[in-house]
Design an enzyme around this catalytic site. Structure first.
Site, PDB file in Angstrom:
ATOM      1  N   THR A 152       0.829  -1.202   0.000  1.00 48.19           N
ATOM      2  CA  THR A 152       0.000   0.000   0.000  1.00 48.19           C
ATOM      3  C   THR A 152       0.860   1.249   0.000  1.00 48.19           C
ATOM      4  OG1 THR A 152      -0.155  -0.027   2.433  1.00 48.19           O
ATOM      5  CG2 THR A 152      -1.938  -1.090   1.189  1.00 48.19           C
ATOM      6  N   GLU A 200      -4.607   4.270   3.309  1.00 43.81           N
ATOM      7  CA  GLU A 200      -3.721   3.335   2.620  1.00 43.81           C
ATOM      8  C   GLU A 200      -4.298   2.980   1.254  1.00 43.81           C
ATOM      9  OE1 GLU A 200      -1.932   0.513   5.963  1.00 43.81           O
ATOM     10  OE2 GLU A 200      -4.102   0.761   6.188  1.00 43.81           O
TER      11      GLU A 200
END
Length: 212
Positions: free
Chosen positions: A58, A123
């Site tokens: 991420t 994220e």
């Protein structure tokens, strides 16, 4: 099932139901309020859980990028498009152009109850294989819809299974014409207006221990 607030960490997170059936396309045929939501920021180094624990790297946006939407966005998983400007690991113009594009993304915003986060995070998992990490690069995101609330999970396997479903849901949901049109949104190609970061976005963060 009600999503949570971006302003208050829940004392009792929603518990994941492994028997629940999930649709593979979510949202109306056209984005509706509060979407689209436009975000941009310098990619920060996270705790390394996405790649190592979950197999889902991420890109972490600074909290300041989501602060203006703290009363309009809900915690949970969202879908849309993203672009990493001038991604790392590209040594030639040809390599850069192959990766510096707009791709579907899935984004988790909230408190990540499985890891018992004390601070909210944003994220982004860009659905593309990049040749290297891109900490310190500019990330632009257009959020177009909501997939699900964030849950607490009985174990890591259940979390990974849900994340893999999230990816499929995002890919299928943005294929619809009204969503796909955002892939060419001028936001992705405009000149950068981000001021230089006042901190080191590549600095390593201390990783809190996950629950057993």
């Amino acid at each position: 099932m009600t999503a949570g607030s971006l302003n208050t960490r829940p004392s009792t997170p929603l518990q994941h139901d492994p028997t629940a059936k999930r649709p593979l396309i979510v949202g109306p045929d056209h984005p509706e309020q509060p979407y689209p939501v436009y975000l941009q920021g310098w990619v920060e180094r996270g705790f390394g859980r996405g790649s190592k624990d979950l197999g889902c790297p991420t890109a972490n946006l600074p909290d300041s990028s989501i602060a203006p939407y703290s009363t309009t966005l809900s915690t949970g998983v969202h879908y849309g498009y993203a672009r990493v400007l001038d991604p790392a690991g590209t040594s030639t113009p040809e390599e850069c152009s192959a990766h510096d594009k707009v791709y579907p993304m899935v984004m988790s915003i909230g408190w990540n109850p499985f890891y018992d986060n004390q601070h909210r995070t944003a994220e982004v998992h860009v659905l593309h294989d990049f040749p290297a990490d891109f900490y310190g690069k500019e990330l632009r995101v257009v959020i177009l819809g909501f997939i699900r609330p964030e849950f607490n999970y009985a174990g890591l396997d259940a979390l990974i299974k849900d994340i893999n479903t999230d990816k499929e849901v995002s890919l299928r949901s943005v294929e619809r014409p009204a969503y796909e049109s955002y892939k060419t949104d001028p936001f992705f190609s405009k000149a950068s207006t981000l001021p230089p970061p006042t901190y080191d976005p590549t600095a390593v963060k201390v990783k809190p221990e996950a629950k057993a």
